[in-house]
Scaffold this motif. Structure first.
Motif, PDB file in Angstrom:
ATOM      1  N   TRP A 115      61.283  32.766  -1.860  1.00  0.00           N
ATOM      2  CA  TRP A 115      60.360  32.733  -2.466  1.00  0.00           C
ATOM      3  C   TRP A 115      58.802  31.940  -1.166  1.00  0.00           C
ATOM      4  O   TRP A 115      59.223  30.592  -0.931  1.00  0.00           O
ATOM      5  N   VAL A 116      58.447  32.999  -0.252  1.00  0.00           N
ATOM      6  CA  VAL A 116      57.608  32.316   0.174  1.00  0.00           C
ATOM      7  C   VAL A 116      56.109  31.562   0.097  1.00  0.00           C
ATOM      8  O   VAL A 116      55.718  32.980  -0.775  1.00  0.00           O
ATOM      9  N   ASP A 117      56.246  30.653   0.388  1.00  0.00           N
ATOM     10  CA  ASP A 117      54.725  29.757  -0.638  1.00  0.00           C
ATOM     11  C   ASP A 117      54.647  28.984   0.434  1.00  0.00           C
ATOM     12  O   ASP A 117      55.052  28.248   0.973  1.00  0.00           O
ATOM     13  N   GLY A 118      53.622  28.192  -0.285  1.00  0.00           N
ATOM     14  CA  GLY A 118      53.137  27.017   0.196  1.00  0.00           C
ATOM     15  C   GLY A 118      54.869  24.860  -0.658  1.00  0.00           C
ATOM     16  O   GLY A 118      54.354  23.759   0.134  1.00  0.00           O
ATOM     17  N   THR A 119      55.012  26.385  -1.467  1.00  0.00           N
ATOM     18  CA  THR A 119      55.751  25.083  -1.726  1.00  0.00           C
ATOM     19  C   THR A 119      57.305  25.077  -2.577  1.00  0.00           C
ATOM     20  O   THR A 119      57.792  23.748  -2.473  1.00  0.00           O
ATOM     21  N   TYR A 120      58.017  26.051  -2.174  1.00  0.00           N
ATOM     22  CA  TYR A 120      59.157  26.863  -2.178  1.00  0.00           C
ATOM     23  C   TYR A 120      59.619  27.165  -0.723  1.00  0.00           C
ATOM     24  O   TYR A 120      59.552  26.663  -0.012  1.00  0.00           O
ATOM     25  N   SER A 214      54.525  36.993  12.122  1.00  0.00           N
ATOM     26  CA  SER A 214      53.594  38.243  11.307  1.00  0.00           C
ATOM     27  C   SER A 214      53.851  39.658  12.582  1.00  0.00           C
ATOM     28  O   SER A 214      54.218  38.901  13.601  1.00  0.00           O
ATOM     29  N   PRO A 215      53.982  40.607  12.276  1.00  0.00           N
ATOM     30  CA  PRO A 215      53.735  41.569  13.145  1.00  0.00           C
ATOM     31  C   PRO A 215      52.651  41.881  14.411  1.00  0.00           C
ATOM     32  O   PRO A 215      53.120  42.859  15.353  1.00  0.00           O
ATOM     33  N   ASP A 216      51.729  40.727  14.106  1.00  0.00           N
ATOM     34  CA  ASP A 216      50.586  41.573  15.060  1.00  0.00           C
ATOM     35  C   ASP A 216      51.455  40.391  16.655  1.00  0.00           C
ATOM     36  O   ASP A 216      52.023  40.366  17.111  1.00  0.00           O
ATOM     37  N   ALA A 217      50.862  41.670  17.886  1.00  0.00           N
ATOM     38  CA  ALA A 217      50.466  41.604  18.774  1.00  0.00           C
ATOM     39  C   ALA A 217      50.043  40.259  19.493  1.00  0.00           C
ATOM     40  O   ALA A 217      48.844  40.063  19.000  1.00  0.00           O
ATOM     41  N   LEU A 253      50.909  26.738  10.748  1.00  0.00           N
ATOM     42  CA  LEU A 253      51.873  27.273   9.788  1.00  0.00           C
ATOM     43  C   LEU A 253      51.503  28.112   9.099  1.00  0.00           C
ATOM     44  O   LEU A 253      51.469  28.513   8.265  1.00  0.00           O
ATOM     45  N   GLN A 254      51.161  29.984  10.095  1.00  0.00           N
ATOM     46  CA  GLN A 254      51.321  31.102   9.154  1.00  0.00           C
ATOM     47  C   GLN A 254      52.296  32.006   9.173  1.00  0.00           C
ATOM     48  O   GLN A 254      52.847  32.130  10.111  1.00  0.00           O
ATOM     49  N   ASP A 255      52.271  32.361   7.872  1.00  0.00           N
ATOM     50  CA  ASP A 255      53.260  33.380   7.914  1.00  0.00           C
ATOM     51  C   ASP A 255      52.664  35.352   7.472  1.00  0.00           C
ATOM     52  O   ASP A 255      52.514  34.227   5.970  1.00  0.00           O
ATOM     53  N   VAL A 256      52.956  36.057   7.364  1.00  0.00           N
ATOM     54  CA  VAL A 256      52.022  37.190   6.846  1.00  0.00           C
ATOM     55  C   VAL A 256      53.107  38.187   6.961  1.00  0.00           C
ATOM     56  O   VAL A 256      54.098  38.525   7.464  1.00  0.00           O
ATOM     57  N   ASN A 257      53.029  38.698   5.598  1.00  0.00           N
ATOM     58  CA  ASN A 257      54.081  39.738   4.708  1.00  0.00           C
ATOM     59  C   ASN A 257      53.725  39.750   3.933  1.00  0.00           C
ATOM     60  O   ASN A 257      53.179  39.144   2.674  1.00  0.00           O
ATOM     61  N   PRO A 258      53.431  41.771   3.099  1.00  0.00           N
ATOM     62  CA  PRO A 258      53.184  41.884   1.717  1.00  0.00           C
ATOM     63  C   PRO A 258      54.134  41.752   0.887  1.00  0.00           C
ATOM     64  O   PRO A 258      53.821  41.079  -0.241  1.00  0.00           O
ATOM     65  N   SER A 277      49.060  40.263   2.933  1.00  0.00           N
ATOM     66  CA  SER A 277      49.017  41.339   3.898  1.00  0.00           C
ATOM     67  C   SER A 277      49.701  42.155   4.287  1.00  0.00           C
ATOM     68  O   SER A 277      50.835  41.139   4.959  1.00  0.00           O
ATOM     69  N   GLN A 278      49.656  42.474   5.107  1.00  0.00           N
ATOM     70  CA  GLN A 278      50.585  43.034   5.922  1.00  0.00           C
ATOM     71  C   GLN A 278      50.835  42.895   7.030  1.00  0.00           C
ATOM     72  O   GLN A 278      52.334  42.869   8.218  1.00  0.00           O
ATOM     73  N   LYS A 279      49.735  42.503   8.234  1.00  0.00           N
ATOM     74  CA  LYS A 279      49.249  42.184   9.237  1.00  0.00           C
ATOM     75  C   LYS A 279      47.601  41.192   9.603  1.00  0.00           C
ATOM     76  O   LYS A 279      47.446  41.616   8.588  1.00  0.00           O
ATOM     77  N   VAL A 280      48.026  40.330  10.538  1.00  0.00           N
ATOM     78  CA  VAL A 280      46.250  40.107  10.533  1.00  0.00           C
ATOM     79  C   VAL A 280      45.732  40.946  11.071  1.00  0.00           C
ATOM     80  O   VAL A 280      44.463  40.954  10.695  1.00  0.00           O
ATOM     81  N   GLU A 281      45.961  41.795  11.999  1.00  0.00           N
ATOM     82  CA  GLU A 281      44.987  42.931  12.180  1.00  0.00           C
ATOM     83  C   GLU A 281      44.344  43.917  11.625  1.00  0.00           C
ATOM     84  O   GLU A 281      44.785  43.924  10.324  1.00  0.00           O
TER      85      GLU A 281
END
Ligand SMILES: [Zn+2]
Length: 609
Positions: A115-120, A214-217, A253-258, A277-281
């Motif tokens: 479970w990817v969030d700020g608590t778990y 994230s998948p961003d360049a 600490l940023q994590d981006v994934n749908p 989101s899918q990505k940051v861009e």
């Protein structure tokens, strides 16, 4: 989380050999990351005589409700210094005890997390996204001992380490004590980094770092990092300086994934930002709102800290009457700073204010209970889990929104009545409580306001709007800035806030009706099927608005609904839609006066000279 303890334990760590040998040594490995498991070991030395108690937490820094982290650990074992297994018993769901030991023990266990969030905890081949209370057991009575954590398998997965823990060398990181360790979420992944050096008001240099999984360049990361910097610089103007970060570094600490569960969670020298989101861009401006809220917490809640959250209790969540300030004022500034930094235009900011008005002025919770009481409900509301239904919609108003409307009123009143601003008040609270890290109470906040303005204003403001349930005159206050707060559609007939979802070929109410609304007065509630308005049947959720459009506020209609198999028809008077909008005066056919324009600019434009 506590600076005094932090300093004391740091000195202990570096000045005595005793402290080194007392260090609690953790190792975490990921042999089965694909199935979301990690193996943890904890070496404990110099255990005093008597039973050794080890436990999982039931709460997490920054999260105000109780969580059962003990449910995800298993295979709990204990060994002595020569590797022989010791008897360990589970004395409560999340509490384990070793009765017989010779002063040394190694505890091992498996922890599961997906479970990817700020608590778990979220583990898979791409990362280990760790919130410490969800990951690590801890030893009762050894909360002041220094801690080290070795992260294994980094090369195997190509992971790096992002954390506010101190890097000791190799894969090992340290914390001065239990409170700091638990406050230090850690992301192991192949993240990308954008960082810069901030020169503080006193000329000292610190590093601000955005680590992005994230998948961003890299160019996207760099571009976004520059946007974050603009937000950081604008935030700094509110307080006049950045806090002094404990190791000279602050990390996003940023994590981006749908697949993520979205969240933002502040800590002392870092914040976890999890986006779906899918990505940051392409999503930069949206994502910034969590950044600005969480970064404001580096001052407000991490250092300007309510006494009620100190020390943080890991066995039961702390109850706080101050969250309307700690979260609500942060909420207010989160969007104000984005407006000032040029990431939001006036229309979008007007919508933010309208959202506050709708979320507070129209809600039974805020009209019945003070902001301090709503703050205490956080122990149930802040991602608290309930199997049964609650009556939150009628007894609770979010302290984020409630507090933000109080901040808005105080800002506009300080500007119009004292030639001051809320920034001046925040600076004063920072100097009195934040910088010296003296935790505050509600009366302390009132005292700071009394010193800045006068006793009678502070008494009146806190008495009526913080400890009481009066509401400021927002129509009048906003008109100072040439903004018009008004009903968005008073000609529309309304039954009140209703949520309908298709079920069993009918439409079911999926939320309690709002106290005082026409639907509430008709006796309709959560779980009932809404069948007809007069003779017109409801077939899709959109039919509600179409059918109501046939009528005017004040007209009487028959509502037909089914409750536990029984069909009722009740006559009610339709009400007028009470939702608010905020519009710049120049868009209402009137003129923006030079005074109002000046007021608006001073409030909403960049404070960077
Ligand atoms: Zn917050």
């Amino acid at each position: 989380m506590i600076r005094l303890k932090f300093v004391a334990a740091t000195l202990l760590l570096f000045s005595t050999r005793l402290a080194f040998s007392q260090e609690l040594k953790y190792e975490i490995s990921f042999p089965n990351a694909v199935h979301h498991e990690a193996e943890v070991s904890l070496d404990i030395t110099q255990i005093p005589a008597g039973p050794l108690t080890i436990r999982m937490s039931r709460s997490s820094p920054g999260r105000y409700a109780t969580h059962e982290f003990g449910k995800n650990i298993y295979n709990v074992k204990a060994f002595n210094a020569s590797g022989q297994e010791l008897q360990i018993s589970q004395v409560k769901g999340d509490v384990y005890q070793v009765e017989k030991h010779n002063g040394n023990a190694r505890i091992t266990y498996t922890v599961f997390g997906n479970w990817v969030d700020g608590t778990y905890l979220g583990i898979d081949k791409t990362h280990a996204h760790m919130n410490m209370p969800a990951t690590f057991m801890w030893v009762k009575g050894m909360e002041n001992r220094p801690v080290s954590i070795k992260f294994n398998d980094l090369d195997k997965y190509g992971w790096k380490v992002a954390t506010q823990l101190q890097h000791k060398g190799g894969n090992t990181y340290t914390a001065a004590n239990h409170q700091y360790m638990m406050d230090s979420p850690t992301e192991l992944s192949a993240f990308k980094v954008h960082s810069w050096e901030d020169i503080n008001t006193d000329k000292t240099k610190q590093t601000i770092s955005v680590s992005m999984h994230s998948p961003d360049a890299q160019p996207v990361v760099d571009n976004f990092g520059k946007m974050v910097k603009r937000m950081v610089d604008e935030s700094k103007m509110v307080f006049g300086e950045l806090p002094k970060f404990d190791h000279g570094v602050y990390t996003f600490l940023q994590d981006v994934n749908p697949e993520n569960s979205g969240d933002g969670m502040e800590h002392r020298n870092s914040t976890v930002i999890v986006e779906r989101s899918q990505k940051v861009e392409g999503n930069e401006e949206d994502l910034l709102s969590t950044f600005s809220h969480e970064f404001f917490h580096a001052w407000n809640v991490e250092r300007i800290r309510p006494k009620s959250l100190e020390p943080f209790n890991f066995e039961h969540s702390n109850t706080s009457s101050e969250l309307w300030f700690a979260e609500g004022f942060t909420q207010y500034y989160g969007s104000l700073i984005l407006k000032r930094a040029g990431f939001r235009d006036l229309n979008s900011y007007c919508n933010t204010i309208a959202g506050l008005a709708n979320g507070v002025l129209n809600m039974p919770g805020a009209n019945t209970y003070p902001a301090t009481q709503m703050s205490r409900y956080a122990v149930f509301a802040d991602a608290g889990v309930a199997v049964d239904q609650t009556n939150q919609i009628n007894i609770f108003t979010s302290y984020y929104y409630y507090g933000a409307t109080i901040a808005l009123a105080l800002d506009l009143r300080l500007r119009s009545e004292f030639k001051l601003s809320l920034d001046d008040y925040m600076k004063a609270v920072w100097k009195t409580h934040g910088k010296p890290e003296i935790p505050y109470t509600v009366p302390d906040l009132q005292n700071v306001l009394a010193k800045l303005t006068n006793k009678s204003f502070a008494n009146d403001f806190f008495g009526r709007y913080v400890n009481g349930i009066d509401k400021n005159d927002y129509v009048k206050l906003l008109s100072n800035a040439g903004l018009v707060l008004r009903r968005a559609a008073p000609e529309k007939a309304s039954l009140g806030m209703i949520r309908l979802s298709p079920a069993n070929g009918k439409l079911r109410l999926s939320m309690n009706t709002l106290k005082g609304s026409a639907a509430y007065l008709a006796g309709m509630d959560n779980g009932d099927y809404f069948l007809k308005i007069n003779d017109d049947e409801l077939k899709t959720p959109a039919d509600l608005n179409t059918l109501l459009a046939k009528y005017k506020p004040g007209e009487e209609v028959n509502l037909t609904y089914e409750h536990r198999g029984e069909v009722n028809t009740v006559k009610v008077k339709l009400q007028e839609s009470n939702s608010f909008e905020v519009v710049p005066v120049e868009k209402t056919g009137k003129t923006l006066t030079p005074e109002a324009e000046k007021f608006r600019t001073a409030w909403l434009d960049s404070q960077i000279k």
